[in-house]
Design an enzyme around this catalytic site. Structure first.
Site, mmCIF file in Angstrom:
data_model
loop_
_atom_site.group_PDB
_atom_site.id
_atom_site.type_symbol
_atom_site.label_atom_id
_atom_site.label_comp_id
_atom_site.label_asym_id
_atom_site.label_seq_id
_atom_site.Cartn_x
_atom_site.Cartn_y
_atom_site.Cartn_z
ATOM 1 C CG ASN A 61 -0.420 -0.136 2.529
ATOM 2 O OD1 ASN A 61 0.605 -0.780 2.703
ATOM 3 N ND2 ASN A 61 -1.051 0.474 3.514
ATOM 4 C CD GLU A 63 -1.432 4.826 4.488
ATOM 5 O OE1 GLU A 63 -0.985 5.704 5.270
ATOM 6 O OE2 GLU A 63 -2.120 3.857 4.869
ATOM 7 C CB CYS A 72 -5.412 -1.265 -1.483
ATOM 8 S SG CYS A 72 -6.750 -0.526 -0.541
ATOM 9 C CD GLU A 74 -5.429 -5.831 -0.976
ATOM 10 O OE1 GLU A 74 -4.888 -4.699 -0.914
ATOM 11 O OE2 GLU A 74 -6.115 -6.308 -0.071
ATOM 12 C CB CYS A 112 -10.990 -2.377 0.718
ATOM 13 S SG CYS A 112 -10.404 -1.782 -0.875
ATOM 14 C CB CYS A 115 -8.905 -4.518 -3.370
ATOM 15 S SG CYS A 115 -7.729 -3.176 -3.070
HETATM 16 N N1 THU Z 1 -5.265 -1.378 2.714
HETATM 17 C C1 THU Z 1 -4.724 -2.225 1.781
HETATM 18 O O1 THU Z 1 -3.651 -1.970 1.223
HETATM 19 N N2 THU Z 1 -5.410 -3.342 1.487
HETATM 20 C C2 THU Z 1 -6.557 -3.739 2.100
HETATM 21 O O2 THU Z 1 -7.102 -4.777 1.746
HETATM 22 C C3 THU Z 1 -7.137 -2.942 3.169
HETATM 23 C C4 THU Z 1 -6.525 -1.611 3.380
HETATM 24 C C5 THU Z 1 -4.502 -0.182 3.062
HETATM 25 C C6 THU Z 1 -5.105 1.118 2.630
HETATM 26 C C7 THU Z 1 -4.472 2.066 3.621
HETATM 27 O O3 THU Z 1 -3.188 2.422 3.153
HETATM 28 C C8 THU Z 1 -4.319 1.243 4.872
HETATM 29 O O4 THU Z 1 -4.377 -0.119 4.457
HETATM 30 C C9 THU Z 1 -5.374 1.487 5.936
HETATM 31 O O5 THU Z 1 -6.648 1.358 5.408
#
Ligand code: THU
Length: 159
Positions: A61, A63, A72, A74, A112, A115
């Site tokens: 991920n 940000e 994310c 994925e 999520c 994704c």
């Molecule tokens: N996140 C992911 O990378 N994958 C997921 O399946 C759930 C959430 C990340 C997004 C964000 O950077 C952090 O986790 C918190 O939500």
């Protein structure tokens, strides 16, 4: 009124029960969490994919101070796989996450909704079931197709 139900199928494995290839994929997803850029949530997610020719790719991920601009693990990984190797089906996707305490989650990380929708498109695009491994230290969930994570799918057939 009619009530109906849908059944989804998943299997739970211990790490010792995985094939060598799947254990390697899980390890790549775990390692990728250490390359996550998550200064805001401190939630580090890693993903790894196995392509049809055996190629393994991983991502994490990423940000952003403008929160919705982040992505994310994925989707970072699937978009990279499809942009780098557009002709190769993605066979398996593994996901791992570490929480704010830095430890890997005990329960498998559920992806999520956005994704899941992207996973569905990847599966349709390649006309091949996308198998997904959700890593937790207490067990690893396996689903053999995206519909087991996302029933009532919206896809191109509605357009
Ligand atoms: N996140 C992911 O990378 N994958 C997921 O399946 C759930 C959430 C990340 C997004 C964000 O950077 C952090 O986790 C918190 O939500």
């Amino acid at each position: 009124m009619k009530e109906k139900s849908l059944t989804i199928a998943y299997r739970i494995y211990t790490i010792d029960e995985l094939s060598t290839a799947d254990a390697e994929l899980i390890e790549a997803a775990r390692e990728a969490t250490y390359r996550s850029y998550a200064p805001y949530s401190r939630f580090s997610v890693g993903a790894a994919v196995r392509l049809a020719d055996g190629t393994l790719l991983s991502g994490s991920n990423q940000e952003n101070a403008a929160y919705p601009s982040g992505l994310c693990a994925e989707r970072t990984t699937l978009f990279y796989a499809n942009s780098r190797y557009p002709e190769l089906p993605v066979m398996t996707l593994a996901i791992a996450a570490r929480g704010t305490d830095g430890a890997f989650l005990a329960q498998p990380i559920p992806p999520c909704g956005a994704c899941r929708q992207v996973m569905l498109e990847v599966q349709h695009r390649h006309q091949y079931p996308l198998r997904i491994l959700l890593y937790g230290t207490a067990g690893i969930y396996e689903v053999s197709r995206v519909e087991d994570l996302l029933p009532f799918t919206f896809d191109e057939s509605f357009l």
